[in-house]
Write an enzyme that holds these catalytic residues in place. Structure first.
Site, PDB file in Angstrom:
ATOM      1  N   LYS A 262       0.851  -1.193   0.000  1.00  0.00           N
ATOM      2  CA  LYS A 262       0.000   0.000   0.000  1.00  0.00           C
ATOM      3  C   LYS A 262       0.886   1.243   0.000  1.00  0.00           C
ATOM      4  CE  LYS A 262      -3.960   1.913   2.600  1.00  0.00           C
ATOM      5  NZ  LYS A 262      -4.854   1.682   3.767  1.00  0.00           N
TER       6      LYS A 262
ATOM      7  N   SER B  47      -9.760   1.661   2.639  1.00  0.00           N
ATOM      8  CA  SER B  47      -8.874   2.459   1.814  1.00  0.00           C
ATOM      9  C   SER B  47      -7.811   1.624   1.092  1.00  0.00           C
ATOM     10  CB  SER B  47      -8.181   3.531   2.664  1.00  0.00           C
ATOM     11  OG  SER B  47      -7.370   2.920   3.659  1.00  0.00           O
TER      12      SER B  47
ATOM     13  N   SER C  81      -9.984  -0.689   6.870  1.00  0.00           N
ATOM     14  CA  SER C  81      -9.383  -0.575   5.533  1.00  0.00           C
ATOM     15  C   SER C  81      -8.649  -1.796   5.000  1.00  0.00           C
ATOM     16  CB  SER C  81      -8.447   0.621   5.481  1.00  0.00           C
ATOM     17  OG  SER C  81      -9.213   1.790   5.355  1.00  0.00           O
TER      18      SER C  81
HETATM   19  N1  GLN Z   1     -13.205   3.849   5.961  1.00  0.00           N
HETATM   20  C1  GLN Z   1     -12.720   4.294   7.239  1.00  0.00           C
HETATM   21  C2  GLN Z   1     -12.392   5.752   7.163  1.00  0.00           C
HETATM   22  O1  GLN Z   1     -12.636   6.321   6.169  1.00  0.00           O
HETATM   23  C3  GLN Z   1     -11.538   3.486   7.656  1.00  0.00           C
HETATM   24  C4  GLN Z   1     -10.288   3.867   6.964  1.00  0.00           C
HETATM   25  C5  GLN Z   1      -9.118   3.042   7.362  1.00  0.00           C
HETATM   26  O2  GLN Z   1      -9.260   1.988   7.988  1.00  0.00           O
HETATM   27  N2  GLN Z   1      -7.952   3.516   7.020  1.00  0.00           N
HETATM   28  O3  GLN Z   1     -11.889   6.333   8.077  1.00  0.00           O
END
Ligand code: GLN
Length: 486
Positions: free
Chosen positions: A92, A167, A191
């Site tokens: 990532k 994400s 994410s």
């Molecule tokens: N979708 C969640 C957010 O937008 C989690 C994001 C994540 O785990 N990095 O904060």
């Protein structure tokens, strides 16, 4: 080799048996990326949204990957291979690799070259991993669809009109699309698990501290964890074992205690009322899995008593996370690193750099975060949210103390959604309802694919989430392997 189904376990055997070389394996992945991911941009990566392909990668390190593969082949020839020697992996875009760009899919770090290796990278390098490239993500890991990337969204390999989740959407799409054997993601509120579920892969969010965060571009420091996205539960364990461990460079990291091998099957508790937030057919796949687990000998307690606070964990999360994110993002000021927009005064440099460098979702969270931390409001918002977080953590401890070894829910309320479907931020935030409580509590959870549901004639994967107490990864892998089988 069939890259769509190949696992690390199978590739390891084939590599050690010299059925093919690490270089051949790497070349096969590079070819798959060329064929499926869209045009490969020349270094350094620029904007390349709107490509034809899946767009899982922001940059592919072809030449370096081949060199790494050749070194891996030498090591295999010496009979010194580690579990991940010569295994092609995607990373990532928020983990630092010395000498390579790490942009967190943000314009503010578009040309930022890392000056050191994240600890997870050091550990993978020691095993002789082949790094294929850096994967697309929501900017600074804020989002659930990868639509917030400054460089264009990633598509779901199961239906290219839909998002891969986020994400870590690029990492999940790379694994699911046969463009990497495994990938690293990061999970602050879901994410890793959410994109893994939406792409039909296995995703592990480890216990907070089990994996070092040194060299991970921070979002919410008390919530962030790095973990693997893989094609199988055994592969998940192999990658987790490679990256875990206490790290002197991250004071919050810990060495997980060895779990005594429990002969008896773990007791499964169903967070029934909470799980009802899922769409009907997603819930049907969930219930079918429970039925099969019961049939294979598991004790399934359905429902278990659980706090109604779970339903409100999104509210606590969306205060704690932006508070921490706004603090972490203060370092991008146009002076220390990354983008710098020239202006007359230092104040204008800050304002212009941050205004141009950050996308709308990141700016929104900085505003919320600074607001909930500001004098006069911190008591009403930030402190109440942290108190609620503590309550949620205690509730999990309490539920596990009542003889339940793991708790289960669907990983997400719905399968992959279409681009633009959740343009309203609140609708997007709701996609994380099942994953967020786990991060607030600092405990581990694993998402395992359990079949598909039909949307407009397409079969879309759904995930089954298994949650364990602090340090309960071994139990997750054991139950996860059975979920995979039934
Ligand atoms: N979708 C969640 C957010 O937008 C989690 C994001 C994540 O785990 N990095 O904060």
């Amino acid at each position: 080799m069939n890259l769509e189904t190949l696992t690390i376990v199978e590739a390891r055997m084939a590599l050690d048996a010299k059925e093919y070389s690490a270089l051949e394996l790497t070349n096969a992945y590079l070819e798959a990326i060329r064929a499926k991911d869209g045009d490969l941009p020349a270094l350094p990566a620029g904007r390349h949204g709107g490509r034809q392909g899946i767009h899982a990668y922001l940059e592919v390190w072809e030449e370096v990957a081949r060199a790494e593969a050749k070194r891996a082949d030498e090591r295999i020839a010496r009979g010194e291979s580690a579990p991940l020697t010569g295994i092609p992996v995607a990373v990532k875009d928020n983990m630092l690799i010395e000498g390579r760009i790490a942009s967190a899919a943000s314009k503010i770090l578009e040309n930022y070259v890392a000056s050191y290796d994240a600890t997870v990278i050091t550990k993978l390098k020691q095993q002789g991993v082949v790094f294929l490239g850096r994967t697309n993500m929501d900017e600074f890991a804020m989002g659930s669809s990868t639509e917030n990337s400054a460089f264009g969204a990633t598509k779901n390999p199961h239906d290219t009109s839909r998002v891969p989740g986020g994400s870590s959407g690029g990492s999940a799409a790379a694994v699911s699309g046969g463009m990497a054997l495994a990938a690293l993601g990061s999970d602050t509120g879901g994410s890793i698990r959410q994109p893994a579920a939406l792409c039909g892969s296995v995703g592990l969010k480890p216990t907070y501290g089990a994996v070092s965060r040194y060299g991970l571009i921070a979002m919410g420091s008390s919530l962030d964890q790095i973990g693997p996205i893989t094609r199988s539960v055994s592969d998940s364990r192999i990658v987790f074992d490679a990256i875990r461990g206490r790290d002197p460079k991250d004071s919050t990291s810990i060495e997980l205690a060895e779990h005594s091998k429990n002969k008896k099957l773990p007791v499964i508790g169903v967070l029934r009322r909470f799980s009802e937030h899922a769409e009907k057919d997603v819930l049907a796949r969930f219930n079918e899995t429970l039925k099969k687990l019961r049939a294979s000998g598991y004790e399934v307690r359905d429902p278990v008593e659980a706090s109604t606070l779970l339903d409100d964990s999104l509210a606590a999360y969306y205060i704690v996370m932006p508070a921490e994110a706004s603090t972490n993002l203060a370092r991008y000021d146009g002076i220390r690193c990354g983008l710098s927009v020239p202006a007359e005064t230092i104040g204008d440099v800050y304002a212009k750099t941050r205004g141009e460098g950050f996308g709308p979702e990141v700016r929104r969270r900085i505003l919320i975060g600074t607001f909930v931390l500001s004098a006069g409001y911190a008591d009403a918002y930030y402190r109440r949210a942290t108190a609620m977080r503590e309550k949620i953590r205690e509730d999990f401890v309490h539920t596990f103390a009542n003889g339940v070894d793991v708790l289960v829910t669907p990983t997400t309320p719905s399968p992959a959604f279409t681009f633009g479907e959740k343009a309203d931020s609140l609708a997007m935030y709701a996609a994380d309802i099942f994953t967020v409580p786990v991060n607030l509590a600092g405990i581990p959870a694993l998402s395992v694919p359990v079949g598909t549901v039909d949307r407009e004639g397409k079969n879309l994967p759904v995930g089954f989430q298994i949650i364990a107490p602090h340090g309960g990864e071994e139990t997750l892998f054991a139950v996860g392997a059975d979920v995979e089988k039934v």
